[in-house]
Design an enzyme around this catalytic site. Sequence first.
Site, PDB file in Angstrom:
ATOM      1  N   LYS A 140       0.933  -1.198   0.129  1.00 61.68           N
ATOM      2  CA  LYS A 140       0.061  -0.052   0.055  1.00 61.68           C
ATOM      3  C   LYS A 140       0.959   1.149  -0.015  1.00 61.68           C
ATOM      4  CE  LYS A 140      -0.413  -0.371   4.866  1.00 61.68           C
ATOM      5  NZ  LYS A 140      -1.054  -1.140   6.161  1.00 61.68           N
ATOM      6  N   ARG A 196     -10.902  -0.030  14.315  1.00 61.25           N
ATOM      7  CA  ARG A 196     -11.210   0.937  12.970  1.00 61.25           C
ATOM      8  C   ARG A 196     -12.016   0.001  11.987  1.00 61.25           C
ATOM      9  NH1 ARG A 196      -5.057   1.354  10.555  1.00 61.25           N
ATOM     10  NH2 ARG A 196      -5.473  -0.725   9.868  1.00 61.25           N
ATOM     11  N   HIS A 212      -6.515  -7.322  13.082  1.00 61.02           N
ATOM     12  CA  HIS A 212      -5.391  -6.398  12.995  1.00 61.02           C
ATOM     13  C   HIS A 212      -5.213  -6.173  14.356  1.00 61.02           C
ATOM     14  CE1 HIS A 212      -2.539  -4.094  11.191  1.00 61.02           C
ATOM     15  NE2 HIS A 212      -3.128  -2.826  11.347  1.00 61.02           N
ATOM     16  N   ARG A 225       1.364 -10.730   7.565  1.00 57.11           N
ATOM     17  CA  ARG A 225       1.296  -9.741   6.738  1.00 57.11           C
ATOM     18  C   ARG A 225       2.237  -8.677   7.154  1.00 57.11           C
ATOM     19  NH1 ARG A 225      -4.382  -9.562   8.626  1.00 57.11           N
ATOM     20  NH2 ARG A 225      -3.758  -7.697   9.927  1.00 57.11           N
ATOM     21  N   TYR A 231      16.440  30.938   5.260  1.00 55.06           N
ATOM     22  CA  TYR A 231      15.372  31.609   5.746  1.00 55.06           C
ATOM     23  C   TYR A 231      15.357  31.907   7.088  1.00 55.06           C
ATOM     24  CZ  TYR A 231      13.188  30.894   1.158  1.00 55.06           C
ATOM     25  OH  TYR A 231      12.564  30.823  -0.166  1.00 55.06           O
ATOM     26  N   CYS A 268      14.906  24.152   2.929  1.00 46.83           N
ATOM     27  CA  CYS A 268      14.067  24.937   2.216  1.00 46.83           C
ATOM     28  C   CYS A 268      13.163  23.832   1.313  1.00 46.83           C
ATOM     29  CB  CYS A 268      14.764  25.746   1.092  1.00 46.83           C
ATOM     30  SG  CYS A 268      16.157  26.742   1.939  1.00 46.83           S
ATOM     31  N   ASP A 274      13.306  23.156  -1.936  1.00 45.10           N
ATOM     32  CA  ASP A 274      14.065  22.517  -2.793  1.00 45.10           C
ATOM     33  C   ASP A 274      15.540  22.240  -2.509  1.00 45.10           C
ATOM     34  OD1 ASP A 274      11.776  22.766  -4.689  1.00 45.10           O
ATOM     35  OD2 ASP A 274      12.284  25.098  -4.628  1.00 45.10           O
TER      36      ASP A 274
HETATM   37  C1  LIG Z   1      -0.268  -1.953   6.910  1.00 44.00           C
HETATM   38  C2  LIG Z   1      -1.161  -3.166   7.408  1.00 44.00           C
HETATM   39  C3  LIG Z   1      -0.120  -4.351   7.583  1.00 44.00           C
HETATM   40  C4  LIG Z   1       1.392  -4.160   7.778  1.00 44.00           C
HETATM   41  O1  LIG Z   1       2.062  -3.598   8.978  1.00 44.00           O
HETATM   42  P1  LIG Z   1       3.523  -3.296   9.266  1.00 44.00           P
HETATM   43  O2  LIG Z   1       3.527  -2.595  10.589  1.00 44.00           O
HETATM   44  O3  LIG Z   1       3.937  -2.538   8.338  1.00 44.00           O
HETATM   45  O4  LIG Z   1       3.767  -4.575   9.540  1.00 44.00           O
HETATM   46  C5  LIG Z   1      -0.772  -5.364   8.375  1.00 44.00           C
HETATM   47  N1  LIG Z   1      -2.086  -5.466   8.044  1.00 44.00           N
HETATM   48  C6  LIG Z   1      -3.145  -4.383   7.994  1.00 44.00           C
HETATM   49  C7  LIG Z   1      -4.397  -4.334   7.945  1.00 44.00           C
HETATM   50  C8  LIG Z   1      -2.281  -2.983   7.431  1.00 44.00           C
HETATM   51  O5  LIG Z   1      -3.222  -1.988   7.348  1.00 44.00           O
END
Ligand SMILES: *Cc1c(COP(=O)(O)O)cnc(C)c1O
Length: 374
Positions: A39, A137, A166, A225, A266, A313, A315
């Site tokens: 992502k 969430r 999660h 994941r 700046y 800055c 750039d």
């Molecule tokens: C982004 C995400 C992950 C990966 O998380 P990390 O902390 O980068 O390992 C796993 N599961 C879900 C649902 C996520 O949104």
Amino acid sequence: MMQAMRATRALIHLDRFCGNLRAVRERIGPHCRICAPVKADAYGHGAVRVAQAALSAGASHLAVALAPEGGELRQGGIKAPILLLSQSLPGEINEIVQYQLIPLVSDLDYAGELAAAAAAGGMKLPVHLKIDTGMGRLGCSPEEAPALAARIARLSSLEYAGTATHLAVADSPLPADMAFTGEQLRRFRGAVEKIRALGLDPGIVHAANSGAVLLHRDSWFDMVRPGILLYGYDPSGGGFPVQPVMELLTNIVLIKRVKKGESLSYGRTWTSPRDTFIATLPAGYGDGLPRLLSGNWQVLIRGRFYPLTGRICMDQCMADLGPETDIPRWEEVTIFGAAALSAADMAARLRTIPYEITCNINKRVPRVYQQFHF
Ligand SMILES: *Cc1c(COP(=O)(O)O)cnc(C)c1O
């Protein structure tokens, strides 16, 4: 015509990415699948190239947040299963069906809309059930999960292909956080058992992000994941052997003498305490170099550290090379990515996380993929 090279570039070490993935594989054993989260343009590293590397190194699944991110992978020729981690709007469902993305489903309304679109397209769409065990969430409650699973399984145009949750504090070894993750996993296992008790197959069961791969063996189930770990950062701070994949480089574009008492940039926040040489670097907050690092970072040139001076800055920024220097104009500069100068060190200075540093490297910074053969 060849595009002229920009001095400021993000070198992406895909070999390190694959090495990090193999380190995860070694930890979890041969039977657990790996889903590689790509992502946010693979945490800023470039989604299609990273996805190809992940699949070549043994990932079975990919994950994105948004339907268009999944579309980009499909257009890039990626055929592997792609999980859609965030909740999409009803208007995005056609894209999900068209690209055969695998949405995580939290409620029956949305499952019904997906089923209708899949039926209209004459196809069976795989979905995973998302259970909220303490992240707050997305996901249904553990109590609702068995009934929702049963309803999804009965929708003939959907395939109930997986069950997920999660974890909120899986990367923290603090006892209270370890206990909270244990409680999340207990709720998740309980819900999955009830789904099985209904005679349903929960499909691929998965929960573990990077932190859980490191600290919670009982979270691995059928698939993990891990994101940040594959990009080379250990979120638990435990020194797991991964290497940072992104290196942010630039070149000195001008070196000038600055006299004692002269100020830079700046706001005139820095006044030179002595005669010195200042190098101007063509990288700034417009590239994703956080302005809050002004006066609080050093860059690496020919193996030595030099402080950034004055305000960063949009750039450009400036480094103090000291009163005597033999560093030539156009010399290469590492902004982050070397040992002892990683995006994680930069994040620590700003009290944020390396995810934010690599994600924020702007589109105008070309990603250069270091020679790599699958
Ligand atoms: C982004 C995400 C992950 C990966 O998380 P990390 O902390 O980068 O390992 C796993 N599961 C879900 C649902 C996520 O949104």
